[in-house]
Design an enzyme around this catalytic site. Structure first.
Site, PDB file in Angstrom:
ATOM      1  N   GLU A  79       0.852  -1.195   0.000  1.00  0.00           N
ATOM      2  CA  GLU A  79       0.000   0.000   0.000  1.00  0.00           C
ATOM      3  C   GLU A  79       0.881   1.237   0.000  1.00  0.00           C
ATOM      4  O   GLU A  79       0.465   2.304  -0.422  1.00  0.00           O
ATOM      5  CB  GLU A  79      -0.907  -0.024   1.243  1.00  0.00           C
ATOM      6  CG  GLU A  79      -1.951   1.078   1.333  1.00  0.00           C
ATOM      7  CD  GLU A  79      -1.436   2.395   1.924  1.00  0.00           C
ATOM      8  OE1 GLU A  79      -2.169   3.381   1.871  1.00  0.00           O
ATOM      9  OE2 GLU A  79      -0.304   2.453   2.459  1.00  0.00           O
ATOM     10  N   CYS A 111      -4.555  -3.578   2.002  1.00  0.00           N
ATOM     11  CA  CYS A 111      -3.906  -4.697   2.705  1.00  0.00           C
ATOM     12  C   CYS A 111      -4.144  -6.044   2.023  1.00  0.00           C
ATOM     13  O   CYS A 111      -3.611  -7.060   2.455  1.00  0.00           O
ATOM     14  CB  CYS A 111      -4.395  -4.760   4.148  1.00  0.00           C
ATOM     15  SG  CYS A 111      -4.391  -3.166   4.965  1.00  0.00           S
ATOM     16  N   HIS A 233      -6.225 -11.023   8.659  1.00  0.00           N
ATOM     17  CA  HIS A 233      -5.578  -9.717   8.524  1.00  0.00           C
ATOM     18  C   HIS A 233      -5.734  -9.021   9.876  1.00  0.00           C
ATOM     19  O   HIS A 233      -6.839  -8.958  10.424  1.00  0.00           O
ATOM     20  CB  HIS A 233      -6.235  -8.893   7.420  1.00  0.00           C
ATOM     21  CG  HIS A 233      -5.839  -7.448   7.486  1.00  0.00           C
ATOM     22  ND1 HIS A 233      -4.513  -7.062   7.429  1.00  0.00           N
ATOM     23  CD2 HIS A 233      -6.554  -6.309   7.670  1.00  0.00           C
ATOM     24  CE1 HIS A 233      -4.449  -5.746   7.552  1.00  0.00           C
ATOM     25  NE2 HIS A 233      -5.676  -5.265   7.705  1.00  0.00           N
TER      26      HIS A 233
HETATM   27  N1  CAA Z   1     -10.065  -0.250  28.938  1.00  0.00           N
HETATM   28  C1  CAA Z   1     -10.503  -1.256  28.128  1.00  0.00           C
HETATM   29  N2  CAA Z   1     -11.094  -1.033  26.922  1.00  0.00           N
HETATM   30  C2  CAA Z   1     -11.222   0.239  26.511  1.00  0.00           C
HETATM   31  C3  CAA Z   1     -10.783   1.325  27.301  1.00  0.00           C
HETATM   32  C4  CAA Z   1     -10.174   1.048  28.572  1.00  0.00           C
HETATM   33  N3  CAA Z   1      -9.736   2.007  29.363  1.00  0.00           N
HETATM   34  N4  CAA Z   1     -11.051   2.470  26.638  1.00  0.00           N
HETATM   35  C5  CAA Z   1     -11.628   2.109  25.459  1.00  0.00           C
HETATM   36  N5  CAA Z   1     -11.737   0.772  25.395  1.00  0.00           N
HETATM   37  C6  CAA Z   1     -12.277  -0.033  24.285  1.00  0.00           C
HETATM   38  C7  CAA Z   1     -13.553   0.539  23.687  1.00  0.00           C
HETATM   39  O1  CAA Z   1     -14.695   0.148  24.418  1.00  0.00           O
HETATM   40  C8  CAA Z   1     -13.503  -0.049  22.288  1.00  0.00           C
HETATM   41  O2  CAA Z   1     -13.940  -1.378  22.334  1.00  0.00           O
HETATM   42  P1  CAA Z   1     -14.956  -1.927  21.216  1.00  0.00           P
HETATM   43  O3  CAA Z   1     -14.278  -1.716  19.879  1.00  0.00           O
HETATM   44  O4  CAA Z   1     -15.106  -3.363  21.550  1.00  0.00           O
HETATM   45  O5  CAA Z   1     -16.197  -1.120  21.323  1.00  0.00           O
HETATM   46  C9  CAA Z   1     -11.992  -0.093  21.979  1.00  0.00           C
HETATM   47  O6  CAA Z   1     -11.323   0.028  23.227  1.00  0.00           O
HETATM   48  C10 CAA Z   1     -11.522   1.054  21.098  1.00  0.00           C
HETATM   49  O7  CAA Z   1     -11.931   2.249  21.674  1.00  0.00           O
HETATM   50  P2  CAA Z   1     -12.569   3.397  20.787  1.00  0.00           P
HETATM   51  O8  CAA Z   1     -13.640   2.821  19.913  1.00  0.00           O
HETATM   52  O9  CAA Z   1     -12.929   4.531  21.650  1.00  0.00           O
HETATM   53  O10 CAA Z   1     -11.264   3.742  19.935  1.00  0.00           O
HETATM   54  P3  CAA Z   1     -11.030   4.774  18.795  1.00  0.00           P
HETATM   55  O11 CAA Z   1     -12.155   5.687  18.597  1.00  0.00           O
HETATM   56  O12 CAA Z   1      -9.721   5.385  19.120  1.00  0.00           O
HETATM   57  O13 CAA Z   1     -10.912   3.916  17.451  1.00  0.00           O
HETATM   58  C11 CAA Z   1     -10.375   2.387  15.798  1.00  0.00           C
HETATM   59  C12 CAA Z   1     -10.638   2.569  17.291  1.00  0.00           C
HETATM   60  C13 CAA Z   1     -11.568   2.912  15.005  1.00  0.00           C
HETATM   61  C14 CAA Z   1     -10.207   0.935  15.473  1.00  0.00           C
HETATM   62  C15 CAA Z   1      -9.079   3.184  15.420  1.00  0.00           C
HETATM   63  O14 CAA Z   1      -7.990   2.602  16.046  1.00  0.00           O
HETATM   64  C16 CAA Z   1      -8.814   3.290  13.932  1.00  0.00           C
HETATM   65  O15 CAA Z   1      -9.368   4.145  13.242  1.00  0.00           O
HETATM   66  N6  CAA Z   1      -7.871   2.438  13.394  1.00  0.00           N
HETATM   67  C17 CAA Z   1      -7.490   2.474  11.987  1.00  0.00           C
HETATM   68  C18 CAA Z   1      -8.515   1.775  11.123  1.00  0.00           C
HETATM   69  C19 CAA Z   1      -8.461   0.279  11.246  1.00  0.00           C
HETATM   70  O16 CAA Z   1      -7.488  -0.314  11.638  1.00  0.00           O
HETATM   71  N7  CAA Z   1      -9.583  -0.378  10.875  1.00  0.00           N
HETATM   72  C20 CAA Z   1      -9.663  -1.814  10.928  1.00  0.00           C
HETATM   73  C21 CAA Z   1     -10.528  -2.374   9.839  1.00  0.00           C
HETATM   74  S1  CAA Z   1      -9.931  -1.815   8.243  1.00  0.00           S
HETATM   75  C22 CAA Z   1      -8.572  -2.795   7.918  1.00  0.00           C
HETATM   76  O17 CAA Z   1      -8.367  -3.815   8.541  1.00  0.00           O
HETATM   77  C23 CAA Z   1      -7.608  -2.341   6.866  1.00  0.00           C
HETATM   78  C24 CAA Z   1      -6.426  -1.741   7.545  1.00  0.00           C
HETATM   79  O18 CAA Z   1      -5.459  -2.436   7.857  1.00  0.00           O
HETATM   80  C25 CAA Z   1      -6.452  -0.327   7.854  1.00  0.00           C
END
Ligand code: CAA
Length: 389
Positions: A79, A111, A233
């Site tokens: 990518e 990916c 993945h």
């Molecule tokens: N203790 C334990 N758990 C906690 C916590 C704490 N103190 N605080 C938060 N959490 C949990 C939340 O409840 C949440 O759990 P769920 O997903 O089960 O609901 C998890 O931690 C994540 O918290 P948030 O949803 O608040 O996190 P975020 O808003 O920062 O975003 C994300 C998470 C959207 C995955 C972000 O990391 C992101 O945008 N990542 C990049 C995109 C990505 O990787 N997407 C994956 C699918 S696409 C793909 O696979 C292709 C690729 O490689 C990119």
């Protein structure tokens, strides 16, 4: 005729940022990362590291074990390409002194491209068993600072030699695949960092898994219980856990917690401390499975779920070959992970700002321990070097 992965080795950067350091800096509870997304560390590329130097480090130990002049094609999936026109694989071809009687091409679909390259290499070898194909999946996963994706960066490269009578894994015929034109993650040509609709991307990932599973079971006649280990993945390990829960529900099977973990956990250990490596992450998961299992899994079936945002997905399987353990490079993988240097948050910011930011003239300081590095850029041309170590 059996065709598949004969040798397999990965490389990652020499530096990492601990998500404990990241959490402390941002004043976030570290369990959001350790538990919530299931990540501990992100490998961070120094400015003199890119997909070509990572790919060379991944491939070199394989080439030392074979007659490298026999490599008939290099299929390079990424990518994070380094040039809009020239394939990263051609830089790699020069750096590794491969034969001129070789074809080289770059594969792109976020990916997913590593799985596409592996399937195409398998088909080429089936058509002509003399082919020996080097498949590379290499990426630097880089997001903007202060975005949701920032905690899910990382980098790595996997090199796979695809031949007939493979010593590690026979790739089985038949797979399930799926494409849908969606905008969950993308990177316009002008950008070095990806854009992502994070929550949406996780939904599209899980929906794609259900779609490819339906297609896979219909087209191969195989079912969940035919598969012993599941590699996914892994953008972050919690995603793989959710994927396996989704598949278990979809297939209508009941597993104990111990069975669930045995099928997936060993294949997440490296990814948890390397971070996302886009096209390489599925194959780092496979290497993690092989390196961390205590039992011998000869003749067992392993499944692979490849997901590339945008999106294209594929589900396929392979069978572990008798004697595979004797050709694994487990010690090399573990040593490489263990010898990484932790970065302070300020050092991470410096690397993040410089890495891949410009194609202006520059002679790069040596941060990358080698044996291959990006030495500099002159007249918009990238110069790589082999170091004596
Ligand atoms: N203790 C334990 N758990 C906690 C916590 C704490 N103190 N605080 C938060 N959490 C949990 C939340 O409840 C949440 O759990 P769920 O997903 O089960 O609901 C998890 O931690 C994540 O918290 P948030 O949803 O608040 O996190 P975020 O808003 O920062 O975003 C994300 C998470 C959207 C995955 C972000 O990391 C992101 O945008 N990542 C990049 C995109 C990505 O990787 N997407 C994956 C699918 S696409 C793909 O696979 C292709 C690729 O490689 C990119």
């Amino acid at each position: 005729m059996k065709v598949g992965i004969d040798l397999l080795h990965f490389a990652t950067a020499n530096y990492y940022l601990g998500l404990d350091t990241f959490a402390a800096e941002k004043n976030i509870d570290v369990d959001k990362f350790y538990v919530g997304i299931g990540q501990e560390k992100m490998s961070i590329a120094s400015p003199d590291e890119d997909i070509v130097s990572l790919a060379a480090k991944a491939a070199a130990p394989i080439l030392q074990k074979i007659n490298s002049s026999e490599i008939s094609a290099v299929l390079f999936a990424t990518e994070s390409g380094v040039d809009q026109s020239k394939s990263a694989g051609v830089f790699l071809h020069g750096l590794l002194n491969l034969s001129n009687r070789c074809r080289v091409v770059e594969f792109k679909q976020a990916c997913y491209a590593g799985a596409a390259a592996l399937q195409m290499a398998t088909a080429l070898v089936k058509a002509n068993p003399k082919e020996k194909i080097l498949v590379i999946a290499a990426d630097v996963a880089k997001y903007d600072l202060e975005t949701s994706g920032e905690a899910t960066q990382g980098c790595g490269a996997v090199a796979m030699l695809v031949t007939e009578s493979p010593r590690i894994l026979e790739i089985e015929p038949g797979s399930g695949y799926y494409t849908d034109d969606v905008m969950d993650f993308w990177r316009p040509n002008s950008r070095t960092t990806a854009l992502v609709d994070g929550k949406y991307s996780t939904k599209v990932y899980l929906n794609s898994l259900k779609q490819v599973w339906e297609h896979f079971t219909e087209s191969t006649g195989k079912s969940f219980t035919d598969i012993d280990y599941f590699c996914y993945h892994i953008p972050f390990t919690k995603m793989a856990e959710k994927a396996h829960q989704t598949l278990v529900r979809k297939a209508g099977v009941k597993l104990t917690q111990a069975q669930f973990e045995a099928q997936t956990l060993p294949g997440q250990l490296y990814n948890r401390i390397i971070g996302n490596s886009y096209s390489a992450s599925l194959f780092i998961s496979f290497i993690s499975l092989l390196d961390n299992l205590t039992s011998n899994i000869e003749n067992k079936r392993v499944s692979f779920f490849s997901y590339g945002s945008g999106c294209v997905a594929e589900f396929f399987t392979g069978v572990m070959q008798p004697g595979y353990q004797s050709v694994l490079m487990t010690e090399k993988h573990k040593a490489q992970i263990d010898k990484r240097t932790p970065l302070t948050y300020i050092q991470y910011l410096e690397f993040h700002q410089q890495m891949g930011a410009s194609d202006e003239n520059i002679v790069l300081n040596i941060n990358n321990y080698g044996p291959y590095r990006l030495a500099g850029i002159k007249d918009h041309k990238r110069y790589y070097e082999k170091m004596d170590n």
